[in-house]
Design a protein around this motif. Structure first.
Motif, short mmCIF file in Angstrom:
data_model
loop_
_atom_site.label_atom_id
_atom_site.label_comp_id
_atom_site.label_asym_id
_atom_site.label_seq_id
_atom_site.Cartn_x
_atom_site.Cartn_y
_atom_site.Cartn_z
N SER A 27 0.83 -1.19 0.00
CA SER A 27 0.00 0.00 0.00
C SER A 27 0.87 1.24 0.00
O SER A 27 2.03 1.22 0.37
CB SER A 27 -0.93 0.01 1.21
N GLN A 44 -5.14 -2.12 3.93
CA GLN A 44 -5.70 -0.96 3.24
C GLN A 44 -5.84 0.16 4.25
O GLN A 44 -6.42 -0.04 5.32
CB GLN A 44 -7.07 -1.34 2.67
N GLY A 57 -8.70 -4.47 -2.86
CA GLY A 57 -8.84 -3.35 -1.94
C GLY A 57 -10.19 -3.26 -1.26
O GLY A 57 -10.48 -2.29 -0.57
N PRO A 123 -13.13 0.25 -3.25
CA PRO A 123 -12.06 -0.01 -2.28
C PRO A 123 -12.03 1.07 -1.20
O PRO A 123 -12.20 2.25 -1.48
CB PRO A 123 -10.79 0.03 -3.13
#
Length: 142
Positions: A27, A44, A57, A123
Motif C-alpha cells: 500500500s 488498506q 482493496g 475499495p
C-alpha cells in the motif's frame, strides 16, 4: 521524438506496475503486504484505520457468530456477506483456510473466517462495520 520517449516511458511504467501487482501488493502507506497470488489479502489505509482488504482493496470483515474458526454464514447470510474464498490451502503468517459446507476453502485471518460486504461499492468503503453489532472490519496493527 518527445512522443516516442513518453510512449516508451509509459510502457516501462505499465510493465513495472503489472510485475509488481503480480508478485505482491504494497500500500501507499507502506503497510504490511501479503502475497496476493497466494493469500489474496492486503492491508488498506481507510478512514477507519489500517484494515484488511481483499486483493482488489475491498474491505474484509469478521462475523461474531462464527465459532472455533468455522463459518456460520450460509444461505441468505452468504448472499450479503460473500466469504473470501481461496483456491489453495493456506497456512502462513496469520492466514489459514477452512473448508465450507460446499467443499470450497475460505480464507481466515488469525483463525477468523473473512467476508466481503455487498454494500461496499469501492475499495476503502467500510459500510458493513458494526452491522447488527456482529460484523466488524479487521484492524491490522503495524
Amino acid at each position: 521524438m518527445i512522443k516516442q520517449q513518453l510512449a516508451g516511458a509509459a510502457i516501462i511504467s505499465m510493465s513495472l506496475l503489472v510485475v509488481g501487482c503480480a508478485n505482491a501488493y504494497q500500500s501507499s502507506e507502506g503497510s504490511q503486504s501479503y502475497s496476493s497470488s497466494k493469500v489474496g489479502a492486503i492491508t488498506q489505509q481507510t478512514a477507519a484505520g489500517n484494515i484488511l482488504a481483499d486483493a482488489q482493496g475491498m474491505t474484509l470483515y469478521t462475523f461474531d457468530k462464527d465459532s472455533q474458526g468455522i463459518s456460520k454464514c450460509y444461505g441468505p447470510c452468504e448472499q450479503k456477506w460473500p466469504p473470501l474464498k481461496s483456491k489453495v490451502e493456506i497456512d502462513e503468517m496469520d492466514f489459514s483456510t477452512v473448508s465450507r459446507k460446499d467443499g470450497s476453502l475460505q480464507l481466515r485471518y488469525k483463525g477468523q473466517p473473512l467476508y466481503l460486504w455487498v454494500g461496499d461499492k469501492k475499495p476503502g468503503d467500510t459500510t458493513g462495520n458494526g452491522i447488527k453489532g456482529v460484523w466488524h472490519i479487521v484492524p491490522v496493527v503495524k
